[in-house]
Design an enzyme around this catalytic site. Structure first.
Site, mmCIF file in Angstrom:
data_model
loop_
_atom_site.group_PDB
_atom_site.id
_atom_site.type_symbol
_atom_site.label_atom_id
_atom_site.label_comp_id
_atom_site.label_asym_id
_atom_site.label_seq_id
_atom_site.Cartn_x
_atom_site.Cartn_y
_atom_site.Cartn_z
ATOM 1 N N HIS A 38 55.789 21.509 92.416
ATOM 2 C CA HIS A 38 55.239 22.830 92.666
ATOM 3 C C HIS A 38 54.807 22.918 94.118
ATOM 4 O O HIS A 38 54.635 21.896 94.790
ATOM 5 C CB HIS A 38 54.050 23.098 91.737
ATOM 6 C CG HIS A 38 54.421 23.085 90.281
ATOM 7 N ND1 HIS A 38 55.199 24.056 89.705
ATOM 8 C CD2 HIS A 38 54.122 22.205 89.291
ATOM 9 C CE1 HIS A 38 55.370 23.783 88.414
ATOM 10 N NE2 HIS A 38 54.727 22.665 88.139
ATOM 11 N N CYS A 81 58.098 26.113 95.227
ATOM 12 C CA CYS A 81 57.770 27.453 95.687
ATOM 13 C C CYS A 81 57.059 27.372 97.023
ATOM 14 O O CYS A 81 56.394 26.384 97.339
ATOM 15 C CB CYS A 81 56.877 28.158 94.678
ATOM 16 S SG CYS A 81 57.714 28.598 93.139
#
Length: 207
Positions: A38, A81
């Site tokens: 992430h 991301c």
């Protein structure tokens, strides 16, 4: 030589980079690091949700800190991301919808590519935006990267392959017509080709 590290907290991500920085890379032609996690703007997150700057990860392998990789390509593929926004797609013609898609996101800091020579940083998405992952087939970026490396190595150089990956991923949409734009950044001074190992080539030809 391929080594895999799974589920590292932030401190262990840095420790792992330090271990690889300290190795003797003289026998090898380049260094490739793939990180799937992430992230937020300019950073990746460990399993403990603590942040590690992408700039910091790459800096371990600068010419001054890792002399055995001087003048050799240092390649980083980052599937994470880089924000919470979703990119709007421009509708041309649609054959269908992708419905099993989720974000691998979490939100903010800053990122710049290292100034040192011979780096390539392949980001799954541009700064500020989420990247998408199909819950069955995997992330759009890594899926396309693997498919196109297999298809075009060794006939095409890596930057040409990443351009194809950009096209492939940018043509995907989720059910809300949101899309994704990968972003390679580089200071390479030569074209980079990945040779195909004979064992892999033989297995590919026999299939």
């Amino acid at each position: 030589m391929v080594e895999i590290k799974n589920d590292l907290p932030a401190a262990d991500m840095k420790k792992t980079m330090e271990e690889y920085r300290s190795k003797d890379h003289q026998p090898y032609d380049c260094f490739v690091c793939c990180i799937l996690t992430h992230g937020r703007k300019g950073v990746m997150c460990g399993t403990d949700d603590k942040e590690v700057a992408i700039r910091e990860i790459a800096s371990y392998f600068s010419a001054s800190r890792c002399p055995s990789l001087q003048k050799k390509p240092k390649v980083f593929f980052i599937q994470a991301c880089q924000g919470s926004e979703k990119q709007d797609g421009v509708t041309v013609e649609e054959d269908g919808f992708i419905t099993l898609v989720e974000e691998d996101a979490v939100r903010a800091t800053r990122f710049t590519i290292p100034d040192e020579a011979d780096f390539l940083l392949g980001m799954a998405t541009v700064e500020g935006y989420v990247s998408f992952r199909h819950v069955v087939e995997g992330t759009w970026y890594i899926q396309s990267l693997c498919d196109n490396l297999e298809e075009y190595c060794p006939s095409e150089d890596l930057l040409s392959i990443l351009t194809i990956v950009n096209r492939d991923v940018s043509e995907k949409t989720d059910r809300n017509f949101k899309t994704q734009m990968p972003q390679p950044s580089y200071t390479l001074r030569k074209k980079l080709y990945f040779p195909v190992a004979k064992s892999f080539a033989d297995s590919k030809n026999s299939s």
